[in-house]
Design a protein around this motif. Structure first.
Motif, PDB file in Angstrom:
ATOM      1  N   LYS A 132      36.360 -19.768  15.078  1.00  0.00           N
ATOM      2  CA  LYS A 132      35.567 -20.366  13.982  1.00  0.00           C
ATOM      3  C   LYS A 132      35.792 -19.623  12.666  1.00  0.00           C
ATOM      4  N   LEU A 133      36.346 -18.398  12.757  1.00  0.00           N
ATOM      5  CA  LEU A 133      36.574 -17.585  11.552  1.00  0.00           C
ATOM      6  C   LEU A 133      37.936 -17.885  10.916  1.00  0.00           C
ATOM      7  N   ALA A 134      38.721 -18.768  11.532  1.00  0.00           N
ATOM      8  CA  ALA A 134      40.048 -19.112  10.996  1.00  0.00           C
ATOM      9  C   ALA A 134      39.903 -19.692   9.593  1.00  0.00           C
ATOM     10  N   GLY A 135      40.799 -19.278   8.715  1.00  0.00           N
ATOM     11  CA  GLY A 135      40.784 -19.819   7.355  1.00  0.00           C
ATOM     12  C   GLY A 135      39.814 -19.123   6.421  1.00  0.00           C
ATOM     13  N   SER A 136      39.112 -18.103   6.920  1.00  0.00           N
ATOM     14  CA  SER A 136      38.114 -17.423   6.066  1.00  0.00           C
ATOM     15  C   SER A 136      38.773 -16.415   5.121  1.00  0.00           C
ATOM     16  N   GLY A 137      39.984 -15.969   5.473  1.00  0.00           N
ATOM     17  CA  GLY A 137      40.653 -14.968   4.631  1.00  0.00           C
ATOM     18  C   GLY A 137      40.591 -13.562   5.196  1.00  0.00           C
ATOM     19  N   ILE A 138      39.884 -13.373   6.324  1.00  0.00           N
ATOM     20  CA  ILE A 138      39.820 -12.036   6.925  1.00  0.00           C
ATOM     21  C   ILE A 138      41.160 -11.673   7.570  1.00  0.00           C
ATOM     22  N   CYS A 139      41.393 -10.373   7.734  1.00  0.00           N
ATOM     23  CA  CYS A 139      42.655  -9.963   8.365  1.00  0.00           C
ATOM     24  C   CYS A 139      42.415  -9.439   9.772  1.00  0.00           C
ATOM     25  N   GLY A 140      41.152  -9.486  10.239  1.00  0.00           N
ATOM     26  CA  GLY A 140      40.877  -9.009  11.589  1.00  0.00           C
ATOM     27  C   GLY A 140      39.397  -9.060  11.900  1.00  0.00           C
ATOM     28  N   ILE A 141      39.079  -8.586  13.116  1.00  0.00           N
ATOM     29  CA  ILE A 141      37.689  -8.604  13.579  1.00  0.00           C
ATOM     30  C   ILE A 141      37.326  -7.229  14.123  1.00  0.00           C
ATOM     31  N   ALA A 142      36.054  -6.882  13.974  1.00  0.00           N
ATOM     32  CA  ALA A 142      35.528  -5.653  14.591  1.00  0.00           C
ATOM     33  C   ALA A 142      34.583  -6.067  15.696  1.00  0.00           C
ATOM     34  N   VAL A 143      34.762  -5.473  16.874  1.00  0.00           N
ATOM     35  CA  VAL A 143      33.919  -5.832  18.016  1.00  0.00           C
ATOM     36  C   VAL A 143      33.438  -4.584  18.746  1.00  0.00           C
ATOM     37  N   ILE A 144      32.304  -4.734  19.411  1.00  0.00           N
ATOM     38  CA  ILE A 144      31.762  -3.646  20.243  1.00  0.00           C
ATOM     39  C   ILE A 144      31.673  -4.171  21.678  1.00  0.00           C
ATOM     40  N   SER A 145      30.635  -4.983  21.948  1.00  0.00           N
ATOM     41  CA  SER A 145      30.402  -5.420  23.328  1.00  0.00           C
ATOM     42  C   SER A 145      31.497  -6.350  23.851  1.00  0.00           C
ATOM     43  N   ALA A 146      32.166  -7.086  22.967  1.00  0.00           N
ATOM     44  CA  ALA A 146      33.213  -8.018  23.415  1.00  0.00           C
ATOM     45  C   ALA A 146      34.366  -7.282  24.085  1.00  0.00           C
ATOM     46  N   ILE A 147      34.457  -5.968  23.854  1.00  0.00           N
ATOM     47  CA  ILE A 147      35.434  -5.146  24.589  1.00  0.00           C
ATOM     48  C   ILE A 147      34.705  -4.214  25.558  1.00  0.00           C
ATOM     49  N   PHE A 148      33.815  -3.380  25.037  1.00  0.00           N
ATOM     50  CA  PHE A 148      33.297  -2.257  25.846  1.00  0.00           C
ATOM     51  C   PHE A 148      32.246  -2.646  26.880  1.00  0.00           C
ATOM     52  N   ALA A 149      31.665  -3.842  26.751  1.00  0.00           N
ATOM     53  CA  ALA A 149      30.685  -4.266  27.774  1.00  0.00           C
ATOM     54  C   ALA A 149      31.357  -5.006  28.921  1.00  0.00           C
ATOM     55  N   LYS A 150      32.657  -5.218  28.819  1.00  0.00           N
ATOM     56  CA  LYS A 150      33.358  -6.015  29.832  1.00  0.00           C
ATOM     57  C   LYS A 150      33.809  -5.149  31.010  1.00  0.00           C
ATOM     58  N   PRO A 151      33.803  -5.713  32.214  1.00  0.00           N
ATOM     59  CA  PRO A 151      34.227  -4.926  33.384  1.00  0.00           C
ATOM     60  C   PRO A 151      35.690  -4.501  33.288  1.00  0.00           C
ATOM     61  N   ASP A 152      36.537  -5.357  32.685  1.00  0.00           N
ATOM     62  CA  ASP A 152      37.949  -5.005  32.505  1.00  0.00           C
ATOM     63  C   ASP A 152      38.232  -4.905  31.014  1.00  0.00           C
ATOM     64  N   ILE A 153      38.110  -3.702  30.496  1.00  0.00           N
ATOM     65  CA  ILE A 153      38.223  -3.473  29.052  1.00  0.00           C
ATOM     66  C   ILE A 153      39.611  -3.838  28.533  1.00  0.00           C
ATOM     67  N   ARG A 154      40.624  -3.460  29.306  1.00  0.00           N
ATOM     68  CA  ARG A 154      41.990  -3.719  28.849  1.00  0.00           C
ATOM     69  C   ARG A 154      42.256  -5.229  28.735  1.00  0.00           C
ATOM     70  N   ALA A 155      41.814  -5.977  29.743  1.00  0.00           N
ATOM     71  CA  ALA A 155      42.017  -7.437  29.725  1.00  0.00           C
ATOM     72  C   ALA A 155      41.219  -8.086  28.592  1.00  0.00           C
ATOM     73  N   ALA A 156      39.985  -7.591  28.373  1.00  0.00           N
ATOM     74  CA  ALA A 156      39.144  -8.143  27.297  1.00  0.00           C
ATOM     75  C   ALA A 156      39.811  -7.912  25.942  1.00  0.00           C
ATOM     76  N   ALA A 157      40.357  -6.715  25.749  1.00  0.00           N
ATOM     77  CA  ALA A 157      41.031  -6.397  24.481  1.00  0.00           C
ATOM     78  C   ALA A 157      42.280  -7.264  24.303  1.00  0.00           C
ATOM     79  N   ALA A 158      43.017  -7.463  25.391  1.00  0.00           N
ATOM     80  CA  ALA A 158      44.247  -8.259  25.313  1.00  0.00           C
ATOM     81  C   ALA A 158      43.941  -9.700  24.915  1.00  0.00           C
ATOM     82  N   GLU A 159      42.881 -10.253  25.513  1.00  0.00           N
ATOM     83  CA  GLU A 159      42.522 -11.641  25.192  1.00  0.00           C
ATOM     84  C   GLU A 159      42.068 -11.762  23.735  1.00  0.00           C
ATOM     85  N   LEU A 160      41.258 -10.821  23.293  1.00  0.00           N
ATOM     86  CA  LEU A 160      40.789 -10.847  21.894  1.00  0.00           C
ATOM     87  C   LEU A 160      41.941 -10.654  20.921  1.00  0.00           C
TER      88      LEU A 160
END
Length: 213
Positions: free
Chosen positions: A175-203
């Motif tokens: 939903k953030l496409a086209g806003s002009g940002i160059c990236g995203i900052a996340v906390i739980s979307a990576i670190f709250a996941k059981p598989d951190i590496r897979a969560a980071a790869a998908e994001l």
């Protein structure tokens, strides 16, 4: 070390809430191996001494993978252990003052929620802006929402890179496409996941799609 917008694609902010039996060092390494491009060490509870020790360890880890490493809020610790930089909120310290403490070569990120705050932060020497919360978030009780229109207006008003933060997940990142940002900052979307590496790869893969859209 200066801030390259490519480094800001997937900006991971640490949180020890989900450590369990794991170590923060291992979790951060998993995030990097999954595709995190930037690490911010955020500690609200640790003593200054414990924070400093941990910061030194994570700095070495980030250096090993050549990933920028900044400290959240604590300018003194960033200076003392020679982090790549610091991220400050509106109430923490003006970017100009931080620059005086840390020197010309450090990365300074500033949180902003309005065009006025963003423009002022750039004028005072910020290298990038973290704008949010763009979606409802549980990690900051006082985070105000920043509508998509404001996010776009901030990106248009400044020439430094802008990343979005707050409640971002695999379900809403596009939903953030086209806003002009160059990236995203996340906390739980990576670190709250059981598989951190897979969560980071998908994001990471979704973030690449989102910035190119």
């Amino acid at each position: 070390m200066k801030c390259d917008k490519k480094d800001l694609l997937l900006y991971a902010v640490t949180d020890r809430s989900w450590l369990g039996e794991d170590t923060l060092y291992h979790q951060v390494e998993e995030a990097i191996l999954g595709g995190a491009t930037f690490i911010q060490l955020r500690e609200k509870e640790l003593s200054q001494e414990a924070f400093l020790e941990e910061a030194k360890e994570i700095k070495e880890l980030c250096r090993k993978y050549q990933i920028p490493f900044v400290i959240n809020d604590n300018v003194e610790i960033a200076r003392e252990m020679d982090a790549d930089g610091v991220h400050v909120g509106q109430s923490d310290m003006e970017a100009g003052n931080v620059r005086e403490v840390l020197g010309p070569d450090k990365i300074i990120g500033v949180s902003a929620q309005t065009v006025e705050q963003a423009v002022l932060a750039e004028q005072r020497g910020a290298d990038y802006l973290g704008v949010g919360a763009v979606f409802p978030t549980g990690s900051k009780a006082d985070a105000e929402d920043v509508p998509l229109e404001t996010l776009k207006a901030i990106c248009q008003a400044v020439s430094i890179p802008v990343i979005a933060i707050g409640g971002i997940s695999t379900g809403n990142i596009l939903k953030l496409a086209g806003s002009g940002i160059c990236g995203i900052a996340v906390i739980s979307a990576i670190f709250a996941k059981p598989d951190i590496r897979a969560a980071a790869a998908e994001l990471r893969s979704l973030a690449e799609k989102m910035v190119q859209a």
